[in-house]
Every structure is written in C-alpha cells, then in structure tokens.
Design a protein around this motif. Sequence first.
Motif, short mmCIF file in Angstrom:
data_model
loop_
_atom_site.label_atom_id
_atom_site.label_comp_id
_atom_site.label_asym_id
_atom_site.label_seq_id
_atom_site.Cartn_x
_atom_site.Cartn_y
_atom_site.Cartn_z
N GLY A 76 0.20 -10.91 -2.88
CA GLY A 76 0.14 -11.66 -4.88
C GLY A 76 -1.89 -12.41 -3.92
N ALA A 77 -2.03 -12.29 -5.56
CA ALA A 77 -3.06 -12.03 -5.81
C ALA A 77 -2.98 -12.80 -7.21
N ASP A 78 -4.39 -13.96 -6.91
CA ASP A 78 -4.43 -14.34 -8.10
C ASP A 78 -6.39 -14.44 -8.59
N GLY A 79 -6.52 -15.88 -9.36
CA GLY A 79 -8.26 -16.26 -9.39
C GLY A 79 -8.62 -15.60 -8.88
N LEU A 80 -8.86 -16.07 -7.87
CA LEU A 80 -9.48 -16.34 -6.55
C LEU A 80 -9.72 -15.40 -5.72
N SER A 81 -8.71 -14.33 -5.51
CA SER A 81 -8.66 -13.47 -4.72
C SER A 81 -8.99 -12.17 -5.83
N LEU A 82 -8.62 -11.90 -6.61
CA LEU A 82 -8.71 -10.43 -7.19
C LEU A 82 -10.12 -9.75 -7.27
N PRO A 83 -11.31 -11.28 -8.21
CA PRO A 83 -12.53 -10.51 -7.80
C PRO A 83 -13.34 -10.22 -6.50
N LEU A 84 -12.64 -10.99 -5.57
CA LEU A 84 -13.27 -9.98 -4.19
C LEU A 84 -12.04 -9.33 -4.17
N LEU A 85 -10.70 -8.57 -4.43
CA LEU A 85 -10.46 -7.61 -3.59
C LEU A 85 -11.67 -6.30 -4.64
N VAL A 86 -12.11 -6.79 -5.88
CA VAL A 86 -12.92 -5.96 -6.85
C VAL A 86 -14.23 -5.34 -5.99
N LEU A 87 -14.62 -6.73 -5.66
CA LEU A 87 -15.83 -6.52 -5.04
C LEU A 87 -15.71 -5.79 -3.51
N SER A 88 -15.20 -5.51 -2.84
CA SER A 88 -14.93 -5.35 -2.01
C SER A 88 -14.15 -3.60 -1.97
N ALA A 89 -13.60 -3.35 -2.72
CA ALA A 89 -13.40 -1.75 -3.20
C ALA A 89 -14.90 -1.25 -3.76
N LEU A 90 -15.53 -2.59 -4.53
CA LEU A 90 -17.08 -1.64 -5.27
C LEU A 90 -17.44 -1.16 -3.64
N LEU A 91 -18.30 -2.36 -3.25
CA LEU A 91 -19.23 -2.25 -2.04
C LEU A 91 -18.60 -1.57 -0.61
N THR A 92 -17.79 -1.18 -0.87
CA THR A 92 -17.18 -0.15 -0.11
C THR A 92 -17.68 1.22 -0.54
N TRP A 93 -17.51 1.45 -1.09
CA TRP A 93 -17.87 2.61 -2.94
C TRP A 93 -19.53 2.88 -2.10
N ILE A 94 -19.53 1.48 -2.55
CA ILE A 94 -21.50 1.44 -1.97
C ILE A 94 -21.83 1.90 -0.65
N ALA A 95 -21.41 1.68 0.03
CA ALA A 95 -21.62 1.49 1.79
C ALA A 95 -20.90 3.43 2.30
N ILE A 96 -20.08 3.85 1.80
CA ILE A 96 -19.96 5.43 2.11
C ILE A 96 -20.79 6.96 1.31
N TYR A 97 -21.55 5.84 0.17
CA TYR A 97 -22.20 7.11 -0.32
C TYR A 97 -23.49 6.34 0.11
N GLY A 98 -24.41 5.08 -0.28
CA GLY A 98 -25.29 5.08 1.03
C GLY A 98 -25.53 5.64 1.88
N SER A 99 -24.33 6.06 2.61
CA SER A 99 -24.60 6.04 4.11
C SER A 99 -25.10 8.01 4.48
N GLY A 100 -25.45 8.37 3.14
CA GLY A 100 -26.77 9.39 3.51
C GLY A 100 -25.39 10.86 3.82
N GLU A 101 -26.28 12.30 4.09
CA GLU A 101 -25.58 13.14 4.58
C GLU A 101 -24.98 13.26 6.19
#
Length: 503
Positions: A76-101
């Motif tokens: 289940g998700a509420d207003g406490l967990s949902l923003p952190l889920l989006v943050l986790s998804a965003l920073l995972t994308w940033i980490a993979i993209y920023g890893s370089g080639e």
Amino acid sequence: MLSTLIWLPVVGAVAVGFLPGNHTANRLRFIALAFASGILLWSFWLLRQFDLTASGLQFQEYISWIPQLGLSYSLGADGLSLPLLVLSALLTWIAIYGSGEGVERPRLYYPLILLVNSAIAGAFVAQNLLLFVLFYELELIPLYLLIAIWGGEKRGYAAMKFLIYTAVSGILILAAFLGMAWLSGSGSFDWNSIATGDLPLTTQLVLITVLLVGFGIKIPLVPLHTWLPDAYVEASQPVAILLGGILAKLGTYGLVRFGLQLFPETWALVAPGLAIIGVVSVIYGALTAIAQKDIKRMVAYSSIGHMGYIIVAAAAGTPLSLLGAVGQMVSHGLILAILFHLVGVVEKKVGTRELDVLNGLMNPIRGLPLTSALLVLAGMASAGIPGMVGFIAEFLVFQGSFSAFPVPTLLCIISSGLTAVYFVILLNRTCFGRLNNSLAYYPKVRWPERTPALILAAIIFFLGLQPAWLLRWSEATTTAMVAAFETASNPQVATAIELPAKK
C-alpha cells in the motif's frame, strides 16, 4: 500497481544479466536505462492516479503468503511513501545514466542497481512487518557488491563496514517487530493487526528504543554514523547517489511509519531526547564538514546534518513539521544527488577532490565553467536559499517544530548558517581564484555528462518555485497521522472525541 515497481526492475536485472550474445557495455547500459525509464514513468502514472484527499493507503494489494509465520504480501502507498517511491525511481535513472559508457563488468553492475531499486521500493510499500524487513535486508548485498567492486582504494574496508552496520540495523528492527507481534498476541505481522497500545509502557519503551537504534544506524544519527563517510567517499559517484539520496530515507521513513504511528504514547516520551539527538547530528555534521579537505567527504558529512532536520521535525510531530519532514527527505535526496554527480565530474576531469589542489574551475576558457555554475547552484540549494526546494523544506521543518521544541529548532536554524559556511569554503577554493597553468586545459565536460545535473537543477528550481507539487501529495496523510497520534497519546482528546458519539 505497486507490484510493478518491485518486479519490473527485477525483470530488468535478469534481462541485462542473462541477455544472450556478446553485448557492449553501452548497449547493456541502454537496456538498463530503458527499464529504469519504465519504472520512472510508472511512478509518475501512480502520482496521476493518487487521490489527494484520501489520507489512508491506496493501490493496496494483498496475498496471504505464509500465514503460519504471519507473513503476507501486503502492499500500500500513502502520502508518506509515494513521494519517496518517485524519488527512488528518479535517482535510479540518474545513477544508471550517470554511470557512463565504460563501466567494467556491466552485466553485474546494472542488475545490482536495479535490484537495489526493487528492494527499496518494496520496503516503502510493504504493509507487513516481516515483508518490510525482507525488502530492507535485500538491498544490503547489492549495495555491498557495488561498493566493494566499483569503489575507491579503500572500498573493501568501506564495504565491510557498511555491511556490518546495516546488518546490525536489520537485526535490531527484526527483533523489535518480533517483540511487537508476540507480546501483543497478534497472530499476524500485518500493519493493521499490531496493537502496541495494549502493551505496558516499559515494554513499549524498550521496543521503540530498539527501533530507534536500528533505524538510527540507517539514517545515520550521531554517534551511529561512522560507516557513512567511508561508504559515501569510497563508493563510485552513481552508488553514492543511491546511498545518500535513497537508502538513508529508509531510516527516516521507518522512524515515522513504525515509531510515531505504532507507538504514539511512547513517542511523546522519547521525542525530547530524539530532538536533542537530531540537533547534535545537525551541529556535528556541519562542523565536521567545515574541517574537511576532500570535497566528497565534505558533502558526505553535510548529509548527516541535513538528516538531523528530519529527526527534529519527526520528534515535534506537528502537521507542519511532518509535512516538512517529507519535503526534506525529497529535497535532501535531490540536492545530494546533484552534489555527488558534480563532484564525480570534477574528479574525473581534474583528477583530484582535494580543496588544496582545486582552484579556478570557473575559468570560462580553460576551466569547467558550467559544472562550476551548477556546483554553485547546488551549494545554494543545500544552504536553503529561497527559490529552491531546500528552502521550503527547511522552512516548514523550522516553523512546524518551533512550537514543540523551540530551543532545538533555534539551534537548527543557527546551524543552517554553518551550511553556507562550508559551501562557501568549497566554492571559493574550487570554482574561484587563479587557475594553475600547469593544470589548465582540463578535458571538456560532454553534454551527456551534464544532463543528470541539469535535470536535477531544473527539478530543484521547479519545486522551489512551485512547492505545492512536492507537498500536496503528503498533506492529507501527515495531517491524519498527527490527528491519530494526538488522539492516541492524549487520553483527554480521545475522551472528548468519544463523548459526542455516545450521546
């Protein structure tokens, strides 16, 4: 809906790790990035479907998994967990993209990052205590390997220290959860079946103390913080983003979710001490950051101080302070991510992180002007300059906490000025001054290397100018959370609510 956030990265990890054929690191990175993009888009879709007026859990899923152990697949998700889920998804994308080639062993590297994202998402949405512990521990091994294999010179020591501290944290949390269920006589570990309010006050104090120590290690709080500087500094830049931007939020999330909500009466007793610990972390983190010569270690210690704000806000337990705590979690994750990314770019192009060596990077011809400008922006955001997301989060924390703990809040406000001190030191020594001719003409920063910082800078500005886009998801949840907390911790309030119902 929530299961997608857990299992899509697992599918991505399997796809990258076992894709047949001899693929280049760049192609494997592209596949991992495609899955990370799918996770990010799905989390945005959940935001669109989220009911802002509802304070309870949404997108609930339930499967009776092992009833003999009281373990269920309850999400289940509420207003406490949902923003952190989006943050986790965003920073995972940033980490993979920023890893370089040119990542070594990409078939292992990218699956480990995706598995970290899966475990953290599972912990944020788990509504069964044993399920939370399972996800909480699952991220341990991937992060250990990411530090131990792709870290710096002392990566073995840092990874082992991280492993030991985090394992102890998980053991303490599991012990507290077992005590809650067994001592309360519950046959299940489901969130809604745990009745801690019926336990003796002494028992509650013991259980919440164990929880505070367990989650305090993960945050980390002073004096449980000694693993953090080594892990953050020795980890590669993308892994440091995951550690500071996402992993630390599991600790603050756990304190609010399982401390304040399950032990409202006892929380009121431990809150003054918790506020003092938060202030000590704020002051210690700021003063220690000022003394550093390594800019990455300086950013690592600054993280300790900024997490202390969240502790003070959670201890205060007012609607505004809890709203500020959620905002500070997201704000801290974004700001720490851009700082670690930029420090990584500087180290890659210049070859050092030492303040005594760096100088004149703002030089428009021979330096790193855009990187330096973004570093100035990130430092301003961390210092809480108005117009950026750090300001609104800290302002809510201070305003919401002052009524409950005026002295600790004032000390936090004073300490926030120290943030400006160590970032002025960092920026003055790295970006300004005379560029050493013997070190001039650094390699140019390519646009793909700038993209993560530009994306994060745009988000920091946007949420600073439009804070409602950050806070509106959590307002109903934090308000209801405080109302339930006050009712449970104050018998007179509960009686006043029951009397009209009896009439």
